[in-house]
Scaffold this motif. Sequence first.
Motif, PDB file in Angstrom:
ATOM      1  N   GLN A   1     -40.356 -43.843  26.567  1.00 37.14           N
ATOM      2  CA  GLN A   1     -39.156 -43.862  27.210  1.00 37.14           C
ATOM      3  C   GLN A   1     -38.249 -45.044  26.867  1.00 37.14           C
ATOM      4  O   GLN A   1     -37.062 -44.846  26.542  1.00 37.14           O
ATOM      5  CB  GLN A   1     -39.315 -43.575  28.543  1.00 37.14           C
ATOM      6  CG  GLN A   1     -38.101 -42.890  29.456  1.00 37.14           C
ATOM      7  CD  GLN A   1     -37.786 -41.594  28.915  1.00 37.14           C
ATOM      8  OE1 GLN A   1     -38.618 -40.732  29.080  1.00 37.14           O
ATOM      9  NE2 GLN A   1     -36.702 -41.399  28.411  1.00 37.14           N
ATOM     10  N   VAL A   2     -38.765 -45.975  27.025  1.00 33.90           N
ATOM     11  CA  VAL A   2     -38.173 -47.304  26.652  1.00 33.90           C
ATOM     12  C   VAL A   2     -37.545 -47.376  25.238  1.00 33.90           C
ATOM     13  O   VAL A   2     -36.496 -47.742  24.923  1.00 33.90           O
ATOM     14  CB  VAL A   2     -38.834 -48.588  26.761  1.00 33.90           C
ATOM     15  CG1 VAL A   2     -38.137 -50.037  26.428  1.00 33.90           C
ATOM     16  CG2 VAL A   2     -39.177 -48.880  28.634  1.00 33.90           C
ATOM     17  N   ALA A   3     -38.218 -46.955  24.251  1.00 33.57           N
ATOM     18  CA  ALA A   3     -38.247 -46.917  22.982  1.00 33.57           C
ATOM     19  C   ALA A   3     -36.798 -45.851  22.668  1.00 33.57           C
ATOM     20  O   ALA A   3     -35.857 -46.438  22.014  1.00 33.57           O
ATOM     21  CB  ALA A   3     -39.486 -46.519  21.949  1.00 33.57           C
ATOM     22  N   LEU A   4     -36.692 -44.776  23.298  1.00 35.77           N
ATOM     23  CA  LEU A   4     -35.945 -43.714  23.304  1.00 35.77           C
ATOM     24  C   LEU A   4     -34.524 -44.418  23.946  1.00 35.77           C
ATOM     25  O   LEU A   4     -33.605 -44.194  23.212  1.00 35.77           O
ATOM     26  CB  LEU A   4     -36.227 -42.463  23.898  1.00 35.77           C
ATOM     27  CG  LEU A   4     -37.120 -41.426  22.953  1.00 35.77           C
ATOM     28  CD1 LEU A   4     -37.268 -40.431  23.787  1.00 35.77           C
ATOM     29  CD2 LEU A   4     -36.406 -41.291  21.845  1.00 35.77           C
ATOM     30  N   GLN A   5     -34.798 -45.131  24.870  1.00 38.11           N
ATOM     31  CA  GLN A   5     -33.535 -45.490  25.657  1.00 38.11           C
ATOM     32  C   GLN A   5     -32.914 -46.574  24.792  1.00 38.11           C
ATOM     33  O   GLN A   5     -31.466 -46.819  24.586  1.00 38.11           O
ATOM     34  CB  GLN A   5     -33.874 -46.025  26.888  1.00 38.11           C
ATOM     35  CG  GLN A   5     -32.702 -46.744  27.861  1.00 38.11           C
ATOM     36  CD  GLN A   5     -31.739 -45.366  28.165  1.00 38.11           C
ATOM     37  OE1 GLN A   5     -32.457 -44.410  28.562  1.00 38.11           O
ATOM     38  NE2 GLN A   5     -30.610 -45.743  27.992  1.00 38.11           N
ATOM     39  N   GLU A   6     -33.557 -47.440  24.105  1.00 38.59           N
ATOM     40  CA  GLU A   6     -33.084 -48.656  23.274  1.00 38.59           C
ATOM     41  C   GLU A   6     -32.557 -47.980  21.886  1.00 38.59           C
ATOM     42  O   GLU A   6     -31.452 -48.416  21.537  1.00 38.59           O
ATOM     43  CB  GLU A   6     -34.266 -49.793  22.954  1.00 38.59           C
ATOM     44  CG  GLU A   6     -34.545 -50.774  23.928  1.00 38.59           C
ATOM     45  CD  GLU A   6     -33.442 -51.391  24.340  1.00 38.59           C
ATOM     46  OE1 GLU A   6     -33.002 -52.192  23.544  1.00 38.59           O
ATOM     47  OE2 GLU A   6     -32.709 -51.324  25.479  1.00 38.59           O
ATOM     48  N   ALA A   7     -33.230 -47.098  21.480  1.00 42.53           N
ATOM     49  CA  ALA A   7     -32.527 -46.297  20.227  1.00 42.53           C
ATOM     50  C   ALA A   7     -31.214 -45.700  20.648  1.00 42.53           C
ATOM     51  O   ALA A   7     -30.325 -45.854  19.737  1.00 42.53           O
ATOM     52  CB  ALA A   7     -33.509 -45.294  19.800  1.00 42.53           C
ATOM     53  N   SER A   8     -31.092 -45.235  21.843  1.00 43.72           N
ATOM     54  CA  SER A   8     -29.707 -44.831  22.284  1.00 43.72           C
ATOM     55  C   SER A   8     -28.601 -45.667  22.156  1.00 43.72           C
ATOM     56  O   SER A   8     -27.357 -45.512  22.162  1.00 43.72           O
ATOM     57  CB  SER A   8     -29.778 -43.952  23.414  1.00 43.72           C
ATOM     58  OG  SER A   8     -29.958 -44.770  24.393  1.00 43.72           O
ATOM     59  N   GLN A   9     -29.175 -47.065  22.299  1.00 36.91           N
ATOM     60  CA  GLN A   9     -28.047 -48.164  22.658  1.00 36.91           C
ATOM     61  C   GLN A   9     -27.417 -48.598  21.208  1.00 36.91           C
ATOM     62  O   GLN A   9     -26.123 -49.059  21.212  1.00 36.91           O
ATOM     63  CB  GLN A   9     -28.614 -49.208  23.395  1.00 36.91           C
ATOM     64  CG  GLN A   9     -29.234 -48.994  24.555  1.00 36.91           C
ATOM     65  CD  GLN A   9     -27.931 -48.522  25.588  1.00 36.91           C
ATOM     66  OE1 GLN A   9     -27.065 -49.014  25.307  1.00 36.91           O
ATOM     67  NE2 GLN A   9     -28.175 -47.462  26.286  1.00 36.91           N
ATOM     68  N   ILE A  10     -28.172 -48.153  20.126  1.00 34.46           N
ATOM     69  CA  ILE A  10     -27.796 -48.718  18.913  1.00 34.46           C
ATOM     70  C   ILE A  10     -27.693 -47.641  17.790  1.00 34.46           C
ATOM     71  O   ILE A  10     -27.081 -47.987  16.730  1.00 34.46           O
ATOM     72  CB  ILE A  10     -28.785 -49.718  18.252  1.00 34.46           C
ATOM     73  CG1 ILE A  10     -30.217 -49.171  18.328  1.00 34.46           C
ATOM     74  CG2 ILE A  10     -28.715 -50.977  19.071  1.00 34.46           C
ATOM     75  CD1 ILE A  10     -31.289 -50.072  17.591  1.00 34.46           C
ATOM     76  N   ILE A  11     -27.933 -46.586  18.282  1.00 33.62           N
ATOM     77  CA  ILE A  11     -27.829 -45.365  17.069  1.00 33.62           C
ATOM     78  C   ILE A  11     -27.336 -44.228  17.893  1.00 33.62           C
ATOM     79  O   ILE A  11     -27.653 -43.829  19.059  1.00 33.62           O
ATOM     80  CB  ILE A  11     -29.233 -44.844  16.483  1.00 33.62           C
ATOM     81  CG1 ILE A  11     -30.088 -45.925  15.947  1.00 33.62           C
ATOM     82  CG2 ILE A  11     -29.174 -43.728  15.753  1.00 33.62           C
ATOM     83  CD1 ILE A  11     -31.525 -45.463  15.348  1.00 33.62           C
ATOM     84  N   GLU A  12     -26.138 -43.662  17.263  1.00 36.00           N
ATOM     85  CA  GLU A  12     -25.455 -42.562  18.206  1.00 36.00           C
ATOM     86  C   GLU A  12     -26.127 -41.387  17.995  1.00 36.00           C
ATOM     87  O   GLU A  12     -26.902 -40.593  16.947  1.00 36.00           O
ATOM     88  CB  GLU A  12     -24.095 -42.063  17.290  1.00 36.00           C
ATOM     89  CG  GLU A  12     -23.114 -41.294  18.134  1.00 36.00           C
ATOM     90  CD  GLU A  12     -21.621 -41.232  17.340  1.00 36.00           C
ATOM     91  OE1 GLU A  12     -21.180 -40.336  17.831  1.00 36.00           O
ATOM     92  OE2 GLU A  12     -21.777 -42.036  16.438  1.00 36.00           O
TER      93      GLU A  12
END
Length: 561
Positions: free
Chosen positions: A127-138
């Motif tokens: 969940q943390v990985a997906l949340q972080e990905a959403s911050q830097i990848i559209e």
Amino acid sequence: MIQKTALRTLKYILKRDEASVKILSEISHKSGHRFSVEDTGGTVLWGNPEGMKHACPLKFEEITLGKFYYSEEGALLLSDTLLLLFQKEWEKKNIGKEVLGLYREINMIYGLSEMISEKIDAESIAQVALQEASQIIEMTHGLFLMYEAEQDRVISIAQFGQNPRRQDFIDSQNNMLKELIKKGTSSIVPAERIASNPALQHLKTVMYAPLKVKHRTLGMVLLGHQDSIEYTAAELKLLTTIALQSATAIESAHLYQKGLKEVQEREEAIRKIHDISQKFVPSEFIKSLGKAKITEVFLGDQVEREVTVVFVDIRDFTSISENLSPTDNFLFVNSFNNRMGPIIRKNGGFIMQYLGDGFMALFTEGSQGALNASVEMQAALREYNNERALKNRQPVKVGVGMQSGKLILGITGDRERLDAAIISDTVNTAARIEGLSKHYGTTILLTQECLDNMLAPEEFDFRYLGKVQLKGKKKPIKLYECINGDEQELQDHKLSNLKNFDRAMDLFFKKEFAMAAVSFQEIFKKNTSDQPAKLFLNRSAHLITQEIEDNWKGVETMTFK
């Protein structure tokens, strides 16, 4: 996007870059050739095309920039010059993009490592990985998929975005997802493949990366967008990095949850060391580079500083650790470092590198703090040994060696792996001085350079131990023993016999070896723990029977490093 960037670059060269404008103007004036430039939109960026007899396309590689108008054939030299200026500016912009990409990657890796290190279950990590990905990848949708080998199926352990048919997608595409996971590659899915798959009708852009650890793949991370956007190779690389870090964390979590005690202990120790190496660079090192935080450093940053390098070594580390389990051995080293680290920082230094059986510390404000720390560490060690004695554990002894001089602190490596580094002969010399502390039997050994670098050397007590010629070095080095780090009884003995020791050393250097031997023997008999006195007693006794050259200076030559 590339076309727009190219046109902006061309406009910048012809309108705002003073150096480029000056070059083109001077060539045009001196050659007598007039020219005009028009972009692909018909906007005139230079001169006036009216009355120009010739025109040719202005192209850079496969990019059409516009038209180049000219009156005489010789004016084509100006076209070549313009394209050369464009090429240099274009390359400069591309380098800037690469640096920005590196910064984003370092910042993301650092932040993600910090957050997932606190998680011990795969779902939280995902969940943390997906949340972080959403911050830097559209992205509008994301899936964190795992392959369950026992049931031979793919399951979702974390999601991003709203999709009521998510489970239907996973069930209907299970075979395809298994194949992609087994393949273990990253990819941006072509638009036509997305359009031809009914299960992906809610998405128009998709890319994925494997959750790889060691030589196997645990699953995959799939990101998508409901609109037609263009994922870049740099974004795919970021996703791959997120997936790799997540996979490492999940693997550690699985081992922990399975309860494989022996494997878990080893992996946990490795994970902890790995996490620390990723997350921790001494803040003092970063400040020495003129930066406020680690995310501000770049490859090639460097600074020259005058420092004191201190090497600390746990004596007989092998005999202490050989009877300990890996976990107990780690706990022992950690307990030692926990006691010594604060002392280093308290006296203005920082630990640059842990060496397993010791560490290397740097002091950027002179050797006064380095020597203060060395003496305090010996005192703390005696308290530590009192605690170990109550538990029937072997006492710990520590040797300290130090040298002062210049070194380079900087960030080295490559675009994908950065490391804090120090480059200097000062470090090598300090390490060898620590090694010599075993030879001389001292707790703290330092050089003349360290003494010269101190603000108040009178606060300590020293014994001069002569010069030593290190292997590979041109000039001999003067060595001093700081006796303030010794146990109280030995310290009192050395202080009360300080003048006698200095006299004996003076006799030794005057080649009066018999008298020197007598003096050293008297000192050694008073306390047989005085190892330097014993060393020079043996040297004097040996030299009595030797034929000494006229130019003998008493320099001890070391044949080992």
